[in-house]
Scaffold this motif. Structure first.
Motif, PDB file in Angstrom:
ATOM      1  N   ILE A 203       0.860  -1.174   0.000  1.00 26.19           N
ATOM      2  CA  ILE A 203       0.000   0.000   0.000  1.00 26.19           C
ATOM      3  C   ILE A 203       0.902   1.231   0.000  1.00 26.19           C
ATOM      4  O   ILE A 203       1.794   1.347   0.838  1.00 26.19           O
ATOM      5  CB  ILE A 203      -0.899   0.028   1.240  1.00 26.19           C
ATOM      6  CG1 ILE A 203      -1.800  -1.208   1.280  1.00 26.19           C
ATOM      7  CG2 ILE A 203      -1.745   1.291   1.267  1.00 26.19           C
ATOM      8  CD1 ILE A 203      -2.613  -1.321   2.545  1.00 26.19           C
ATOM      9  N   ARG A 204       0.678   2.138  -0.941  1.00 22.91           N
ATOM     10  CA  ARG A 204       1.492   3.348  -1.038  1.00 22.91           C
ATOM     11  C   ARG A 204       0.632   4.567  -0.736  1.00 22.91           C
ATOM     12  O   ARG A 204      -0.360   4.828  -1.418  1.00 22.91           O
ATOM     13  CB  ARG A 204       2.136   3.459  -2.417  1.00 22.91           C
ATOM     14  CG  ARG A 204       3.098   2.295  -2.714  1.00 22.91           C
ATOM     15  CD  ARG A 204       3.703   2.386  -4.093  1.00 22.91           C
ATOM     16  NE  ARG A 204       4.598   1.255  -4.337  1.00 22.91           N
ATOM     17  CZ  ARG A 204       5.268   1.041  -5.461  1.00 22.91           C
ATOM     18  NH1 ARG A 204       5.135   1.901  -6.482  1.00 22.91           N
ATOM     19  NH2 ARG A 204       6.058  -0.006  -5.586  1.00 22.91           N
ATOM     20  N   ILE A 205       1.031   5.308   0.299  1.00 27.49           N
ATOM     21  CA  ILE A 205       0.267   6.456   0.778  1.00 27.49           C
ATOM     22  C   ILE A 205       1.187   7.661   0.910  1.00 27.49           C
ATOM     23  O   ILE A 205       2.321   7.530   1.369  1.00 27.49           O
ATOM     24  CB  ILE A 205      -0.368   6.140   2.145  1.00 27.49           C
ATOM     25  CG1 ILE A 205      -1.433   5.047   2.008  1.00 27.49           C
ATOM     26  CG2 ILE A 205      -0.964   7.386   2.785  1.00 27.49           C
ATOM     27  CD1 ILE A 205      -1.953   4.528   3.329  1.00 27.49           C
ATOM     28  N   ALA A 206       0.706   8.817   0.516  1.00 28.49           N
ATOM     29  CA  ALA A 206       1.442  10.073   0.705  1.00 28.49           C
ATOM     30  C   ALA A 206       0.558  11.020   1.490  1.00 28.49           C
ATOM     31  O   ALA A 206      -0.544  11.365   1.051  1.00 28.49           O
ATOM     32  CB  ALA A 206       1.833  10.684  -0.631  1.00 28.49           C
ATOM     33  N   LEU A 207       1.000  11.427   2.665  1.00 31.07           N
ATOM     34  CA  LEU A 207       0.225  12.386   3.451  1.00 31.07           C
ATOM     35  C   LEU A 207       0.261  13.753   2.786  1.00 31.07           C
ATOM     36  O   LEU A 207       1.311  14.201   2.320  1.00 31.07           O
ATOM     37  CB  LEU A 207       0.773  12.482   4.869  1.00 31.07           C
ATOM     38  CG  LEU A 207       0.585  11.260   5.778  1.00 31.07           C
ATOM     39  CD1 LEU A 207       1.043  11.596   7.185  1.00 31.07           C
ATOM     40  CD2 LEU A 207      -0.862  10.805   5.791  1.00 31.07           C
ATOM     41  N   ASP A 208      -0.885  14.418   2.770  1.00 28.27           N
ATOM     42  CA  ASP A 208      -0.954  15.721   2.120  1.00 28.27           C
ATOM     43  C   ASP A 208      -2.052  16.542   2.786  1.00 28.27           C
ATOM     44  O   ASP A 208      -3.024  15.995   3.306  1.00 28.27           O
ATOM     45  CB  ASP A 208      -1.245  15.553   0.626  1.00 28.27           C
ATOM     46  CG  ASP A 208      -0.827  16.757  -0.198  1.00 28.27           C
ATOM     47  OD1 ASP A 208      -0.398  17.772   0.389  1.00 28.27           O
ATOM     48  OD2 ASP A 208      -0.915  16.681  -1.435  1.00 28.27           O
ATOM     49  N   THR A 209      -1.882  17.839   2.767  1.00 26.21           N
ATOM     50  CA  THR A 209      -2.886  18.741   3.331  1.00 26.21           C
ATOM     51  C   THR A 209      -3.727  19.401   2.248  1.00 26.21           C
ATOM     52  O   THR A 209      -4.626  20.180   2.549  1.00 26.21           O
ATOM     53  CB  THR A 209      -2.215  19.847   4.170  1.00 26.21           C
ATOM     54  OG1 THR A 209      -1.277  20.556   3.341  1.00 26.21           O
ATOM     55  CG2 THR A 209      -1.487  19.247   5.362  1.00 26.21           C
ATOM     56  N   VAL A 210      -3.425  19.090   0.979  1.00 28.51           N
ATOM     57  CA  VAL A 210      -4.159  19.701  -0.133  1.00 28.51           C
ATOM     58  C   VAL A 210      -5.294  18.774  -0.561  1.00 28.51           C
ATOM     59  O   VAL A 210      -5.052  17.637  -0.966  1.00 28.51           O
ATOM     60  CB  VAL A 210      -3.222  19.974  -1.323  1.00 28.51           C
ATOM     61  CG1 VAL A 210      -4.014  20.502  -2.512  1.00 28.51           C
ATOM     62  CG2 VAL A 210      -2.130  20.962  -0.922  1.00 28.51           C
ATOM     63  N   PRO A 211      -6.551  19.215  -0.470  1.00 26.33           N
ATOM     64  CA  PRO A 211      -7.678  18.375  -0.884  1.00 26.33           C
ATOM     65  C   PRO A 211      -7.768  18.320  -2.405  1.00 26.33           C
ATOM     66  O   PRO A 211      -7.158  19.153  -3.082  1.00 26.33           O
ATOM     67  CB  PRO A 211      -8.880  19.093  -0.264  1.00 26.33           C
ATOM     68  CG  PRO A 211      -8.447  20.522  -0.167  1.00 26.33           C
ATOM     69  CD  PRO A 211      -6.966  20.496   0.073  1.00 26.33           C
ATOM     70  N   PRO A 212      -8.529  17.377  -2.956  1.00 29.72           N
ATOM     71  CA  PRO A 212      -9.262  16.347  -2.215  1.00 29.72           C
ATOM     72  C   PRO A 212      -8.342  15.162  -1.887  1.00 29.72           C
ATOM     73  O   PRO A 212      -7.465  14.823  -2.661  1.00 29.72           O
ATOM     74  CB  PRO A 212     -10.340  15.933  -3.204  1.00 29.72           C
ATOM     75  CG  PRO A 212      -9.708  16.134  -4.540  1.00 29.72           C
ATOM     76  CD  PRO A 212      -8.806  17.341  -4.406  1.00 29.72           C
ATOM     77  N   ALA A 213      -8.579  14.587  -0.734  1.00 29.62           N
ATOM     78  CA  ALA A 213      -7.790  13.435  -0.322  1.00 29.62           C
ATOM     79  C   ALA A 213      -8.597  12.646   0.701  1.00 29.62           C
ATOM     80  O   ALA A 213      -9.198  13.234   1.602  1.00 29.62           O
ATOM     81  CB  ALA A 213      -6.458  13.868   0.284  1.00 29.62           C
ATOM     82  N   PRO A 214      -8.628  11.308   0.583  1.00 27.65           N
ATOM     83  CA  PRO A 214      -9.370  10.508   1.560  1.00 27.65           C
ATOM     84  C   PRO A 214      -8.646  10.491   2.903  1.00 27.65           C
ATOM     85  O   PRO A 214      -7.451  10.780   2.991  1.00 27.65           O
ATOM     86  CB  PRO A 214      -9.375   9.116   0.917  1.00 27.65           C
ATOM     87  CG  PRO A 214      -8.136   9.093   0.075  1.00 27.65           C
ATOM     88  CD  PRO A 214      -7.985  10.487  -0.449  1.00 27.65           C
ATOM     89  N   ALA A 215      -9.360  10.151   3.952  1.00 32.42           N
ATOM     90  CA  ALA A 215      -8.753  10.034   5.269  1.00 32.42           C
ATOM     91  C   ALA A 215      -7.773   8.868   5.269  1.00 32.42           C
ATOM     92  O   ALA A 215      -8.033   7.820   4.662  1.00 32.42           O
ATOM     93  CB  ALA A 215      -9.827   9.817   6.320  1.00 32.42           C
ATOM     94  N   LEU A 216      -6.653   9.042   5.942  1.00 29.37           N
ATOM     95  CA  LEU A 216      -5.607   8.022   5.965  1.00 29.37           C
ATOM     96  C   LEU A 216      -6.144   6.674   6.428  1.00 29.37           C
ATOM     97  O   LEU A 216      -5.956   5.656   5.756  1.00 29.37           O
ATOM     98  CB  LEU A 216      -4.470   8.478   6.887  1.00 29.37           C
ATOM     99  CG  LEU A 216      -3.377   7.443   7.185  1.00 29.37           C
ATOM    100  CD1 LEU A 216      -2.617   7.096   5.919  1.00 29.37           C
ATOM    101  CD2 LEU A 216      -2.435   7.974   8.263  1.00 29.37           C
ATOM    102  N   THR A 217      -6.802   6.650   7.585  1.00 23.79           N
ATOM    103  CA  THR A 217      -7.257   5.364   8.125  1.00 23.79           C
ATOM    104  C   THR A 217      -8.335   4.732   7.257  1.00 23.79           C
ATOM    105  O   THR A 217      -8.357   3.514   7.072  1.00 23.79           O
ATOM    106  CB  THR A 217      -7.785   5.545   9.556  1.00 23.79           C
ATOM    107  OG1 THR A 217      -8.757   6.599   9.575  1.00 23.79           O
ATOM    108  CG2 THR A 217      -6.649   5.906  10.510  1.00 23.79           C
ATOM    109  N   THR A 218      -9.235   5.546   6.712  1.00 23.48           N
ATOM    110  CA  THR A 218     -10.296   5.011   5.852  1.00 23.48           C
ATOM    111  C   THR A 218      -9.718   4.344   4.621  1.00 23.48           C
ATOM    112  O   THR A 218     -10.098   3.220   4.247  1.00 23.48           O
ATOM    113  CB  THR A 218     -11.268   6.130   5.436  1.00 23.48           C
ATOM    114  OG1 THR A 218     -11.841   6.721   6.604  1.00 23.48           O
ATOM    115  CG2 THR A 218     -12.364   5.587   4.549  1.00 23.48           C
ATOM    116  N   HIS A 219      -8.770   5.025   3.966  1.00 26.95           N
ATOM    117  CA  HIS A 219      -8.162   4.463   2.767  1.00 26.95           C
ATOM    118  C   HIS A 219      -7.357   3.207   3.098  1.00 26.95           C
ATOM    119  O   HIS A 219      -7.481   2.185   2.407  1.00 26.95           O
ATOM    120  CB  HIS A 219      -7.247   5.495   2.105  1.00 26.95           C
ATOM    121  CG  HIS A 219      -6.476   4.949   0.939  1.00 26.95           C
ATOM    122  ND1 HIS A 219      -7.069   4.624  -0.264  1.00 26.95           N
ATOM    123  CD2 HIS A 219      -5.155   4.632   0.808  1.00 26.95           C
ATOM    124  CE1 HIS A 219      -6.147   4.145  -1.090  1.00 26.95           C
ATOM    125  NE2 HIS A 219      -4.993   4.137  -0.463  1.00 26.95           N
ATOM    126  N   ALA A 220      -6.548   3.275   4.147  1.00 31.52           N
ATOM    127  CA  ALA A 220      -5.726   2.128   4.509  1.00 31.52           C
ATOM    128  C   ALA A 220      -6.587   0.920   4.846  1.00 31.52           C
ATOM    129  O   ALA A 220      -6.300  -0.202   4.411  1.00 31.52           O
ATOM    130  CB  ALA A 220      -4.821   2.479   5.686  1.00 31.52           C
TER     131      ALA A 220
END
Length: 287
Positions: A203-220
């Motif tokens: 699983i590849r995730i990049a944290l970002d503050t620019v929307p739109p972006a799903p919630a980290l835990t929801t996506h994971a």
């Protein structure tokens, strides 16, 4: 010091009384001859050490502590989480390395970023070996024996090409950012495999503050439910000023999904630690 760690070759020789571990055993734990203390081999087993002889500082060799180690466990293996972190301020890096090692992430990858302060990368923290000691300190705090791997890269493109593009990372031999592993455990982290010996899903995730972006835990959670085997998580956290649009596009080209973690803007080391904790919780580690 929740565990005293030793190199394997140290198990067969006395521990000098001036060694920080001996000082801790005698002055903090108040151990005496015949007593036991928690010990382990870096990259190996954990167990109990029994003090068999205790010299004094007046001895000709300065005194030493003899012990016999008995293995009883595996030392809490590392978890399949790799953090890619935009190189932070050195003072933040100290906290980050300790905390990530304490949580048991398998690997920390530090990289320069477009908006990151270039002078931070000149810190002697890594070049002089202090980074490894910080990782060991975090491992000791957790009562574990397995030390996370540390890799360094000059730029995010170099980093992603090595980690995700199938390129072989160059070994760093001078402590500078030549790219590649500069601090690795004696035993490489063992990640759970998929079916028929296949590599684990990632699983590849990049944290970002620019929307739109799903919630980290929801996506994971959603992605993890799609795999029978426990996945390896590769999470990217930018420097204190975040990602550029070009870096966002690059991350997405390598299959990273940009995710948010609340509305607040956190320090780099805080974001990395919180993200690691949330991901480990989704993996069932922090339940």
């Amino acid at each position: 010091m929740n565990i005293c760690l030793f190199q394997s070759e140290e198990l067969t020789r006395p521990l000098p009384l001036h060694d920080a571990r001996a000082v801790h055993i005698l002055t903090v734990l108040h151990k005496k001859c015949g007593d036991q203390f928690t010990a382990g081999v870096i990259g190996g087993a954990s167990g109990l050490a029994t003090i068999t002889r205790l010299g004094t500082q007046s001895d000709r060799d300065g005194g030493s502590l003899d012990f016999v180690f008995t293995a009883t466990g595996n030392g809490k293996p590392l978890h399949p989480v790799t953090l890619i972190v935009g190189f932070p301020r050195p003072i933040q890096l100290r906290r980050l390395l300790r905390d990530i090692a304490g949580l048991g992430c398998a690997r920390v990858v530090l990289t320069g970023t477009a908006l990151g302060e270039k002078s931070y990368m000149q810190s002697s923290l890594v070049a002089r070996g202090a980074a490894r000691q910080l990782l060991v300190d975090g491992t000791v705090q957790a009562g574990s024996t397995h030390v996370p791997e540390l890799e360094l890269y000059r730029t995010l493109p170099e980093c992603l090409a090595a980690l995700c593009g199938g390129r072989t990372a160059l070994q760093s031999t001078d402590g500078n950012f030549a790219g590649g592993t500069v601090c690795c455990p004696e035993t490489a982290p063992q990640l759970p495999g998929g079916a028929a010996g296949e590599p684990p899903p990632e699983i590849r995730i990049a944290l970002d503050t620019v929307p739109p972006a799903p919630a980290l835990t929801t996506h994971a959670r959603t992605v993890m439910q799609q795999h029978e085997a426990s996945p390896h998580v590769l999470a990217a956290i930018g420097s204190e000023r975040g990602w550029t649009d070009a870096e966002r596009a690059l991350l997405e080209s390598y299959g990273f999904v940009r995710c948010r973690m609340g509305e607040r803007i956190l320090r780099t080391e805080s974001a990395a630690t919180v993200a690691a904790a949330l991901l480990l919780s989704e993996l069932g580690v922090l339940d």
